[in-house]
Every structure is written in C-alpha cells, then in structure tokens.
Write an enzyme that holds these catalytic residues in place. Structure first.
Site, PDB file in Angstrom:
ATOM      1  N   SER A 148      45.275  26.163  29.551  1.00  0.00           N
ATOM      2  CA  SER A 148      44.979  27.544  29.897  1.00  0.00           C
ATOM      3  C   SER A 148      46.040  28.473  29.496  1.00  0.00           C
ATOM      4  CB  SER A 148      44.199  27.621  31.115  1.00  0.00           C
ATOM      5  OG  SER A 148      43.357  29.077  30.829  1.00  0.00           O
ATOM      6  N   HIS A 149      46.115  29.351  30.503  1.00  0.00           N
ATOM      7  CA  HIS A 149      47.146  30.508  30.309  1.00  0.00           C
ATOM      8  C   HIS A 149      48.742  30.288  30.474  1.00  0.00           C
ATOM      9  CE1 HIS A 149      45.278  29.846  34.169  1.00  0.00           C
ATOM     10  NE2 HIS A 149      46.515  30.408  34.819  1.00  0.00           N
ATOM     11  N   ASP A 329      43.493  34.492  26.377  1.00  0.00           N
ATOM     12  CA  ASP A 329      44.483  33.347  26.705  1.00  0.00           C
ATOM     13  C   ASP A 329      44.907  32.243  25.742  1.00  0.00           C
ATOM     14  OD1 ASP A 329      42.399  32.146  27.478  1.00  0.00           O
ATOM     15  OD2 ASP A 329      43.129  31.121  29.380  1.00  0.00           O
ATOM     16  N   ASP A 331      43.563  29.241  25.733  1.00  0.00           N
ATOM     17  CA  ASP A 331      42.317  28.647  25.312  1.00  0.00           C
ATOM     18  C   ASP A 331      41.412  29.188  24.956  1.00  0.00           C
ATOM     19  OD1 ASP A 331      42.358  29.022  28.117  1.00  0.00           O
ATOM     20  OD2 ASP A 331      41.040  27.277  28.241  1.00  0.00           O
ATOM     21  N   ASP A 333      39.533  31.728  26.685  1.00  0.00           N
ATOM     22  CA  ASP A 333      38.402  31.982  27.774  1.00  0.00           C
ATOM     23  C   ASP A 333      38.608  32.982  28.477  1.00  0.00           C
ATOM     24  OD1 ASP A 333      40.311  30.573  29.135  1.00  0.00           O
ATOM     25  OD2 ASP A 333      38.953  29.123  30.059  1.00  0.00           O
ATOM     26  N   ARG A 334      39.862  33.420  28.698  1.00  0.00           N
ATOM     27  CA  ARG A 334      39.930  34.793  29.400  1.00  0.00           C
ATOM     28  C   ARG A 334      40.001  35.841  28.387  1.00  0.00           C
ATOM     29  NH1 ARG A 334      44.567  33.805  34.223  1.00  0.00           N
ATOM     30  NH2 ARG A 334      43.299  32.035  35.267  1.00  0.00           N
ATOM     31  N   GLU A 425      35.373  36.683  36.984  1.00  0.00           N
ATOM     32  CA  GLU A 425      36.460  36.719  38.011  1.00  0.00           C
ATOM     33  C   GLU A 425      37.564  38.073  37.659  1.00  0.00           C
ATOM     34  OE1 GLU A 425      36.997  32.373  39.103  1.00  0.00           O
ATOM     35  OE2 GLU A 425      36.859  32.447  36.740  1.00  0.00           O
ATOM     36  N   SER A 427      40.585  37.157  37.680  1.00  0.00           N
ATOM     37  CA  SER A 427      41.334  36.496  36.874  1.00  0.00           C
ATOM     38  C   SER A 427      41.132  36.498  35.365  1.00  0.00           C
ATOM     39  CB  SER A 427      41.564  35.200  37.253  1.00  0.00           C
ATOM     40  OG  SER A 427      40.363  34.312  37.163  1.00  0.00           O
ATOM     41  N   LYS A 438      33.737  30.598  30.869  1.00  0.00           N
ATOM     42  CA  LYS A 438      34.102  31.995  30.673  1.00  0.00           C
ATOM     43  C   LYS A 438      34.581  32.153  28.851  1.00  0.00           C
ATOM     44  CE  LYS A 438      38.554  31.631  32.764  1.00  0.00           C
ATOM     45  NZ  LYS A 438      38.402  30.319  33.302  1.00  0.00           N
TER      46      LYS A 438
HETATM   47  C1  G6P Z   1      40.965  28.880  35.815  1.00  0.00           C
HETATM   48  C2  G6P Z   1      39.526  28.829  36.178  1.00  0.00           C
HETATM   49  C3  G6P Z   1      39.026  30.270  36.825  1.00  0.00           C
HETATM   50  C4  G6P Z   1      39.799  30.815  37.721  1.00  0.00           C
HETATM   51  C5  G6P Z   1      41.092  30.497  37.650  1.00  0.00           C
HETATM   52  C6  G6P Z   1      41.887  30.566  38.977  1.00  0.00           C
HETATM   53  O1  G6P Z   1      41.313  29.840  34.811  1.00  0.00           O
HETATM   54  O2  G6P Z   1      39.145  28.443  34.854  1.00  0.00           O
HETATM   55  O3  G6P Z   1      37.900  30.083  37.133  1.00  0.00           O
HETATM   56  O4  G6P Z   1      39.446  31.933  38.317  1.00  0.00           O
HETATM   57  O5  G6P Z   1      41.605  29.383  37.123  1.00  0.00           O
HETATM   58  O6  G6P Z   1      43.414  30.599  38.594  1.00  0.00           O
HETATM   59  P1  G6P Z   1      44.203  30.430  39.866  1.00  0.00           P
HETATM   60  O7  G6P Z   1      45.592  30.353  39.413  1.00  0.00           O
HETATM   61  O8  G6P Z   1      44.050  31.869  40.806  1.00  0.00           O
HETATM   62  O9  G6P Z   1      43.665  29.431  40.886  1.00  0.00           O
HETATM   63 ZN    ZN Z   2      41.953  29.528  29.939  1.00  0.00          ZN
END
Ligand code: G6P
Ligand code: ZN
Length: 622
Positions: A148-149, A329, A331, A333-334, A425, A427, A438
């Site tokens: 992801s990010h 981000d 991938d 999704d953010r 969310e 995030s 997302k």
């Molecule tokens: C991923 C999930 C999100 C979640 C996030 C939380 O991106 O897909 O649904 O909100 O992680 O990340 P954290 O680092 O705060 O656990």
């Molecule tokens: Zn992501």
C-alpha cells in the site's frame, strides 16, 4: 530454469504459448517460517525477507506463503481448489518476480485460470472490480502484491494480501487460518523448469503452465472502468472538463493509480495530460513515501496553494491554482482531496460526499445511501450528516474489511440491505459498495461530481463555486469537526506497548477524578477501549483503540484516540487522533493543527508519551 514457452498460433496479436517441454510439477520440501501473520491489510515485510535474501531459512518465503494461502482457500472452498484467481501488484520492487513465482505455484496446485494484468500492475480498487465482475461472473479470489502506502525498493516493504470472491480483503478468520497453516507447512508445489511468462504480452494472450492451468493476460482497466461508469455520469463530466476555468491535478505518487488516472481522467474524460503528475509507476515510487497525506504529498499540497500544515498559503494567487487536486497512494486505494487553497480532511470529505449524495448517480438513483460508516478514529463529521439525513450509521474498527459486511445483500445475510453504501476512514480512504475496497480515483470523481452539481447554474465566465465554498458552507450548516493526526513512526515496540498499558491502567481502569489539572482547562472526563460487534455476523473485535474524552476550556467536547498502526513492517507506529467540535462560524477559519495544539499537549502529557518513547515530536502531522 531451462525450456521455453513456445507460441503455437497467432490470433490477431494474442498468442497462445504451450507448456514448456522441460517443465515438471514438483513438490518441494520446506519448513514453516515464523511470522507470516497478516496484519490489517495483508502480510508486509521488508522485500529482502520475501526474496529470501536475509536468511537461508527464508529461501522459499513467497512459495510458503502462497501455498499456505491456497491451502486455506481450498479448505474454505469445501476442499476444492479454486478455479480462477487474479494475480496483480502495485508495481513495487519485486512485483514482477513475485508474479512469476506465484503463477508457478498456482498452476502446480491446479488453479485452472490465472489472470494477470498486462504489465503486472493494477490498482487495488481495479483488482476488486475485476474479481467481482470479470467474464460476466467472478474470480474466486485475488492475490494483490502491495504494501500500500509503505515505501518500496531495496530495503523497503513488499506485501501480499488476499481478496475473496466478492472482491473484499480476506477476514480475520481466513488470515488466522492462513497463519496456522504456515506454521505447519512441510512442502509446496511449483512448476520447475517453467520459464517466465511475458507480462507485457497483449491482453488475451495465454500461457499454458500445465495441461490444465492457463495464465491469461488481461486488460487492467476494463472492469474497473465499467464499474466507475455505473457510479458517475461520464458524459456530463466530459462536458464539465471542457470548462476553461475548471482544472485538476492528480498525483499518482509513482504508484499503481497513475495509469488508471491517465486512462480515466485523460483518455475518457478529456482532461489535459498536464493534469497528471507522477503517474508513471516506479519500483521505488521515485524514492517517495507513497502515502497521500500533507507530509508525503508535499508537492501537490504546494501546487494547491497550501502550507505544509494544510492551511491556505496567503501568498498563492487563487485564480492560478487548480480547482481540484487529488493524490493516490502506492496501490491507488487512498486519496487526498484539496481545492484551491483548501485541504479537505478525509473525515470531512466523507461527510461532504454524504451530504451531496444527489450529485453522484450511484446514490441518486437509490434516493441516497442506505447506510454509511466510518472507522472509529475518524471524526464525527459523518455522524451529524447521517443523523440529519436519517441514514443508518456505523462506527467500525480501523480496516476496510469491516465495511464489507455491511455492504452485503439481504440474500447473503438474511438481514437488512444497506446498499448503496458510503464509507470512509481518516487514513485517507473513501469509497462505496461499487467494489469492496476503498477507491482513490472514485473519491476524485465524487468531488468532480460535487463541483459539477454546485456549479450547474454557474454560467461560463462567472467564477465557479469552489471546493472551499463547499467546505465552508458545510461547516456553517453542521459545525466544524477540527481534526488532525500525529504519527510517531518506528517507535520501539516495547515503549509503545508500555504507553498503551499506561492508558489502560490509569485512565480506562483508573480513577479520573484524581488527575491533577495542568492549567490548560482541558479535562479528561472519560476513557474506554473500543471494541466492536459486527451487526451482521455477530463477531466481536476488541482492543481497537483507546479513546479519551475531554471537555475543553469552553465546555466543548473533544476527543483523543491512541492506536497502534496495523500496517507497519518494523517497530511500532503510534497514532494519536485529535478532534474538537466547533459550532462558532467565526472560528472555523483557524488551521486544524493550531486549533488542536493545546488538546494534543494535554494528551501527550497525560499518557507520558515523551517520557516513554523518547519522542518529543511526531514524524507526521496530517
Ligand atoms: C489499510 C487499510 C485501511 C486502514 C489502514 C489503517 O490502509 O486498508 O482500511 O484504515 O490500513 O492503517 P494503520 O496503519 O493505521 O493501521
Ligand atoms: Zn493502499
């Protein structure tokens, strides 16, 4: 690895490659590798771990994990091996090699159809769409190669997550079973001597890895584009994109979202290609941290006439700024959303999309969303809109998978149908039931739709109603939930746990009346540890964040949540979420970090953050 996959016929430019003569199915002995417990969103480790470089015991890290995953999926599928699986990644370092390894393991295990996008790259939302709808049916699962990010490249992160048949991330039951399996594994299957497939082959090209298993190269965009077309009015957006006074900028952060932005924003909607920045995927994300927040999307933030803390840069000339900006981000999704000189917090963006549901055909067709949800640490901005609109509302633990259940249909769960559903969310995640992830680009299209709607009567030549106008009007109507988050990254795990334990002992289980005043006038009046019982399947999830409730000097409610991140790969990240409600319009102009500074100081003092972690400032404020 010898042999070659040789083409047998040419149908247009789609070739079919036969099983290599030298390839043999092998069952390779292996031993369990500890630590394969997936977190919030898949298993994330340093890429060297996946490559088996750091330790010879890890030689077959990918194979062990995928075999455990397949065994678990097979057990879940009544003992039958899955027939159709999609394998795609966000393009980070090791993406292509991992796809090759995974295809061989899938084929050797008898998965008949393996779908791989051309180039190997797909955004997470696009994978979710393809799992749900490809070939008029659905794939039974998707293996997504992403962290992801988190940054990519040598020394950085790589990850693998599994999405089930509806396109949603596998639940805890699945990932727990996978972990159990990984601790017992004694062999894995693979195709030895099977050469790499050509990931850049034309969509439709097929490769037979065994007499019964075929890899098909697919078009990464097709299903996702269709799904987005069902959510939004593309023709109207195309027209709106022609307005000379409307401009956008999209920051792909060199992740998987870039090609999708190009395909949709430029090729479909006709925005100029100059609207795109960093939309070429790179294995190391151009050395950036591909997380679209105020700190890591600094370049976009500046382009939008914002200071690093998200407040408007007074020296920027608003007329010269893009109307709307967004970043995705790694991938895709953010999302981060900003207007000219106006950062929209993810919690506010969600509330505003909800309030403007009429602008989005997917919601408008149904007379509005039938259910909305936010993660618990997100602000209550959504709650007040849901209440005003009388829509069922849920506050869930962090993690997109908790929304998935609520999007189920009546048929599946025998209960209420909450679709169309809107959720998000803090995030930087926003989305709906169009898929089960997302969706960064969806959020941008939602904001384009909102701007179209509020400007339906703005004649050419008249100034557009801006993002800032939409935001300020919203606050006027509902009050403002000042919100920001402090992140303390790479804290020593023990220290982070000590701090969480202190909050439990002294506040959740302790006596709040004995807490000394610090002269700030901010008083701690409640503390609890969040747990959640899923209203659909009845499962309970506990320890989802420590919630401290305050009353500030003016008697207004405020809240601070402490939570440990579930997405890191080393050490601990402490997240401190700050929120304060303000009804008074004359105070809405203040910058959020400034408005929340004394609340932050009070909380940091109470939980002894500096003393226990040795950190006197956060790594990120967003
Ligand atoms: C991923 C999930 C999100 C979640 C996030 C939380 O991106 O897909 O649904 O909100 O992680 O990340 P954290 O680092 O705060 O656990
Ligand atoms: Zn992501």
């Amino acid at each position: 690895r010898g042999g070659s996959l040789s083409p047998t016929n040419n149908n247009g430019n789609k070739w079919h490659y036969q099983l290599a003569a030298s390839a043999t199915l092998a069952e390779v002995p292996t031993t369990p590798i500890p630590g394969m417990k997936p977190g919030t969103s898949g298993l994330r480790k340093k890429v060297e771990v996946w490559q088996g470089k750091d330790d010879t015991a890890n030689k077959y890290y990918v194979e062990n994990f995928i075999q455990s995953l397949l065994d678990t999926a097979q057990a879940n599928n009544g003992g039958e091996m899955l027939q159709t699986i999609i394998v795609a990644g966000d393009g980070r370092y090791f993406n292509d090699q991992a796809i090759q390894i995974i295809c061989r393991v899938l084929a050797a295990n008898g998965v008949e159809n393996i779908w791989v996008p051309q180039g190997g790259i797909m955004s997470t939302p696009a994978v979710s769409a393809a799992i749900r709808t490809r070939d008029g049916g659905a794939a039974q699962g998707g293996i997504i190669l992403t962290a992801s990010h988190n940054p990519g490249g040598p020394g950085e992160d790589f990850g693998i997550k599994y999405n089930e048949g509806y396109g949603q991330p596998a639940g805890e039951e699945f990932t727990d079973a996978l972990y159990e399996r990984s601790m017992k594994i004694s062999s894995f299957k693979t195709m030895e001597g099977s050469p790499d497939i050509d990931l850049n082959a034309a969509p439709g090209t097929t490769f037979s890895l065994t007499p019964t298993s075929t890899v098909t190269i697919i078009d990464p965009f097709a299903e996702y584009l269709e799904v987005l077309k069902s959510c939004f009015d593309f023709d109207a957006m195309k027209d709106f994109a022609k307005r000379p006074d409307f401009s956008i900028v999209f920051d792909g952060m060199h992740g998987a979202g870039g090609p999708f932005a190009r395909r949709i924003l430029v090729e479909e909607l006709g925005f100029p290609k100059e609207s795109l920045m960093r939309c070429d995927p790179r294995p190391d994300f151009g050395k950036c941290h591909p997380d679209p927040n105020l700190t890591y999307a600094a370049e976009l933030v500046k382009k939008m006439g914002l200071k690093p803390d998200g407040s408007a840069d007074e020296s920027a000339i608003v007329e010269d700024l893009p109307t709307l900006g967004a970043a995705n981000d790694g991938d895709g999704d953010r999302n981060l959303i900003a207007g000219a000189g106006c950062f929209v917090t993810p919690s506010d963006s969600l509330a505003m999309i909800c309030d403007n549901w009429k602008a989005i055909p997917h919601f408008a067709r149904a007379g509005g969303p039938k259910g909305v949800a936010r993660s618990m640490p997100s602000s209550a901005a959504l709650d007040v809109v849901a209440e005003a609109l009388n829509i069922p509302f849920f506050s869930t633990p962090t993690g997109w998978k908790f929304f998935g259940n609520l999007m189920g249909s009546k048929e599946q769960f025998g209960k209420r149908d909450y679709t169309p559903f809107l959720c998000g969310e803090e995030s930087f995640g926003t989305g709906s039931d169009h898929i089960r992830e997302k969706d960064g680009l969806w959020a941008m299209l939602a904001w384009i739709s909102i701007l179209m709607d509020v400007n339906k009567d703005t004649p050419p030549g008249q100034p557009l109603v801006s993002v800032r106008d939409v935001v300020e009007k919203h606050w006027e109507k509902y009050g403002r939930h000042f919100y920001c988050r402090y992140d303390y990254e790479a804290v020593e795990s023990d220290a982070a746990n000590k701090m969480m334990d202190l909050i439990r002992d002294q506040f959740v289980n302790g006596d709040l009346s004995t807490i000394p005043d610090d002269g700030s006038g901010i008083k701690l009046v409640g503390a609890e540890e969040f747990s959640y019982t899923d209203p659909v399947d009845g499962s309970t999830t506990s320890k989802q964040g420590l919630v401290l409730s305050f009353v500030d000097g003016n008697g207004e409610p405020a809240r601070v949540v402490f939570r440990l991140s579930g997405t890191g790969s080393a050490g601990a990240t402490i997240r401190m979420y700050l929120e304060r409600y303000e009804q008074d319009t004359s105070k809405h102009g203040e910058s959020a970090p400034v408005a929340l500074k004394s609340l932050a100081d009070r909380a940091i003092g109470l939980v002894q953050l500096v003393e226990l972690t040795g950190r006197d400032s956060p790594s990120v404020i967003t």
